[in-house]
Design a protein around this motif. Structure first.
Motif, PDB file in Angstrom:
ATOM      1  N   LEU A   1      -5.749   3.359  -4.253  1.00 54.95           N
ATOM      2  CA  LEU A   1      -5.745   1.747  -4.046  1.00 54.95           C
ATOM      3  C   LEU A   1      -7.072   1.206  -3.659  1.00 54.95           C
ATOM      4  O   LEU A   1      -7.330  -0.069  -3.890  1.00 54.95           O
ATOM      5  N   LEU A   2      -7.958   2.125  -2.901  1.00 53.81           N
ATOM      6  CA  LEU A   2      -9.068   1.631  -2.437  1.00 53.81           C
ATOM      7  C   LEU A   2     -10.148   1.487  -3.611  1.00 53.81           C
ATOM      8  O   LEU A   2     -11.175   0.701  -3.742  1.00 53.81           O
TER       9      LEU A   2
ATOM     10  N   HIS B   1       8.768  -4.471   2.305  1.00 58.19           N
ATOM     11  CA  HIS B   1       9.883  -3.960   3.185  1.00 58.19           C
ATOM     12  C   HIS B   1       9.807  -2.756   3.840  1.00 58.19           C
ATOM     13  O   HIS B   1       8.529  -2.124   3.656  1.00 58.19           O
ATOM     14  N   ARG B   2      10.421  -2.207   4.702  1.00 61.73           N
ATOM     15  CA  ARG B   2      10.255  -1.188   5.623  1.00 61.73           C
ATOM     16  C   ARG B   2      10.446   0.094   5.244  1.00 61.73           C
ATOM     17  O   ARG B   2       9.914   1.143   5.877  1.00 61.73           O
ATOM     18  N   HIS B   3      10.843   0.562   3.951  1.00 59.37           N
ATOM     19  CA  HIS B   3      10.934   1.706   3.272  1.00 59.37           C
ATOM     20  C   HIS B   3       9.847   2.500   3.175  1.00 59.37           C
ATOM     21  O   HIS B   3       8.650   1.930   2.719  1.00 59.37           O
ATOM     22  N   GLY B   4       9.842   3.660   3.585  1.00 57.09           N
ATOM     23  CA  GLY B   4       8.486   4.388   3.773  1.00 57.09           C
ATOM     24  C   GLY B   4       7.883   4.516   2.429  1.00 57.09           C
ATOM     25  O   GLY B   4       6.458   4.761   2.383  1.00 57.09           O
ATOM     26  N   ASP B   5       8.333   4.637   1.418  1.00 55.59           N
ATOM     27  CA  ASP B   5       7.468   4.675   0.095  1.00 55.59           C
ATOM     28  C   ASP B   5       6.643   3.565  -0.392  1.00 55.59           C
ATOM     29  O   ASP B   5       6.101   3.512  -1.252  1.00 55.59           O
ATOM     30  N   HIS B   6       6.748   2.334   0.661  1.00 56.06           N
ATOM     31  CA  HIS B   6       6.068   1.104   0.305  1.00 56.06           C
ATOM     32  C   HIS B   6       4.968   0.920   1.179  1.00 56.06           C
ATOM     33  O   HIS B   6       4.006  -0.045   1.177  1.00 56.06           O
ATOM     34  N   TRP B   7       4.674   2.067   2.022  1.00 56.34           N
ATOM     35  CA  TRP B   7       3.690   1.738   3.181  1.00 56.34           C
ATOM     36  C   TRP B   7       2.989   3.063   3.341  1.00 56.34           C
ATOM     37  O   TRP B   7       1.984   3.148   4.488  1.00 56.34           O
ATOM     38  N   GLN B   8       3.175   4.069   2.877  1.00 60.59           N
ATOM     39  CA  GLN B   8       2.571   5.464   2.891  1.00 60.59           C
ATOM     40  C   GLN B   8       0.942   5.505   3.101  1.00 60.59           C
ATOM     41  O   GLN B   8       0.160   6.120   3.942  1.00 60.59           O
ATOM     42  N   ALA B   9       0.356   4.705   2.423  1.00 63.11           N
ATOM     43  CA  ALA B   9      -1.160   4.299   2.377  1.00 63.11           C
ATOM     44  C   ALA B   9      -1.587   3.302   3.393  1.00 63.11           C
ATOM     45  O   ALA B   9      -2.743   2.968   3.299  1.00 63.11           O
TER      46      ALA B   9
ATOM     47  N   VAL C   1      -5.566   2.349   4.241  1.00 65.22           N
ATOM     48  CA  VAL C   1      -6.336   1.097   3.497  1.00 65.22           C
ATOM     49  C   VAL C   1      -6.663   0.182   4.391  1.00 65.22           C
ATOM     50  O   VAL C   1      -7.728  -0.553   4.536  1.00 65.22           O
ATOM     51  N   VAL C   2      -5.835  -0.004   5.702  1.00 64.10           N
ATOM     52  CA  VAL C   2      -6.208  -0.896   6.855  1.00 64.10           C
ATOM     53  C   VAL C   2      -7.337  -0.519   7.722  1.00 64.10           C
ATOM     54  O   VAL C   2      -8.466  -1.147   7.886  1.00 64.10           O
ATOM     55  N   ALA C   3      -7.546   0.900   7.779  1.00 66.39           N
ATOM     56  CA  ALA C   3      -8.651   1.409   8.599  1.00 66.39           C
ATOM     57  C   ALA C   3      -9.969   1.386   7.759  1.00 66.39           C
ATOM     58  O   ALA C   3     -10.785   1.237   8.282  1.00 66.39           O
TER      59      ALA C   3
ATOM     60  N   ALA D   1       0.936  -1.290   0.056  1.00 65.22           N
ATOM     61  CA  ALA D   1       0.087   0.037  -0.024  1.00 65.22           C
ATOM     62  C   ALA D   1       0.735   1.241   0.153  1.00 65.22           C
ATOM     63  O   ALA D   1       0.921   1.963   0.940  1.00 65.22           O
ATOM     64  N   ALA D   2       1.406   1.428  -1.184  1.00 65.06           N
ATOM     65  CA  ALA D   2       2.616   2.306  -1.033  1.00 65.06           C
ATOM     66  C   ALA D   2       2.215   3.721  -0.881  1.00 65.06           C
ATOM     67  O   ALA D   2       3.145   4.719  -0.229  1.00 65.06           O
ATOM     68  N   ASN D   3       1.041   4.327  -1.655  1.00 63.32           N
ATOM     69  CA  ASN D   3       0.700   5.747  -1.514  1.00 63.32           C
ATOM     70  C   ASN D   3      -0.577   6.024  -2.089  1.00 63.32           C
ATOM     71  O   ASN D   3      -1.178   4.795  -2.852  1.00 63.32           O
ATOM     72  N   ASP D   4      -1.282   6.966  -1.998  1.00 63.21           N
ATOM     73  CA  ASP D   4      -2.412   7.339  -2.691  1.00 63.21           C
ATOM     74  C   ASP D   4      -3.480   6.192  -2.545  1.00 63.21           C
ATOM     75  O   ASP D   4      -4.114   5.739  -3.431  1.00 63.21           O
ATOM     76  N   ALA D   5      -3.968   6.381  -1.116  1.00 61.67           N
ATOM     77  CA  ALA D   5      -5.086   5.337  -0.648  1.00 61.67           C
ATOM     78  C   ALA D   5      -6.362   5.438  -1.348  1.00 61.67           C
ATOM     79  O   ALA D   5      -6.937   4.333  -1.642  1.00 61.67           O
TER      80      ALA D   5
END
Length: 218
Positions: free
Chosen positions: A58-59, A74-82, A86-88, A51-55
């Motif tokens: 993705l939704l 992996h942990r780098h921020g550009d791969h989890w910003q959204a 998305v989980v919420a 969920a890299a960005n732009d929720a």
């Protein structure tokens, strides 16, 4: 339509339709990040990789059927910003490599170890840990019983080389060694590679370059 794997940020998704699985690829910011939505044809269950960005994008891709799981490569921020948004919105379970989970600000429900199996409906994905880009990067392998394998490599393997190891020769040796043994030595040339950024490739297209990668050190 024929799948090309070529997507642009802000553009439409491209869908790779397999017998058991539909793989939809979309590009989002901030760095031409790829996100992949996997849908089990038999059950309709869905899983999102990065969920890299732009929720909102993705939704929209996920749609009304929601998503059961989100895997962060992996942990780098550009791969989890959204990821949080998305989980919420979906209540999805979160997966990440056990050695990278502490670097991801959204709690990881299922820490993933080398060889673990992650399921989306009736489809099984095998996780392999690769060290070097980060301590706990994971790649996901779908060994299609009706064809060739498909592997989602995050930032560990791209067309033309392995991921960035920041000029650290030890990290580079770890990463290229893991990529060689866990991907190139274990999977056939036809294996389709879906990276965390940019265009897709195959192991066969990249295999002849391995000696060059080792020689140049990146």
């Amino acid at each position: 339509m024929t799948y090309s794997g070529v997507v642009t940020t802000g553009g439409p998704a491209d869908a790779h339709e397999l017998t058991d699985l539909i793989i939809s690829k979309v590009s989002v910011g901030p760095m031409d990040n790829n996100a992949y939505l996997l849908r089990c044809r038999a059950t309709g269950e869905q899983l999102l990789i990065d969920a890299a960005n732009d929720a909102p994008t993705l939704l929209t891709l996920i749609g009304a059927d929601s998503v059961a799981s989100v895997v962060t490569t992996h942990r780098h921020g550009d791969h989890w910003q959204a990821l949080a948004e998305v989980v919420a919105a979906t209540g999805a379970r979160t997966y990440a490599g056990a050695y990278d989970a502490e670097g991801i600000p959204v709690p990881t429900d299922v820490p993933v170890h080398d060889g673990d199996v992650i399921r989306v409906g009736r489809v099984e994905l095998t996780a392999r840990r690769l060290v070097g880009h980060t301590p706990g990067s994971i790649v996901l392998i779908f060994d299609d019983p009706h064809g060739h394998p498909h592997v989602f490599t995050g930032d560990c393997l791209f067309p033309g080389g392995v991921g960035n190891t920041h000029a650290d020769p030890v990290a580079f040796a770890e990463l290229i060694g893991g990529v060689q043994t866990k991907l190139f030595d274990a999977l056939p040339d036809e294996t389709w590679v879906y990276p965390g950024h940019g265009k897709d490739t195959t192991l066969g297209a990249e295999r002849p370059q391995l000696p060059e990668w080792r020689a140049r050190g990146w």
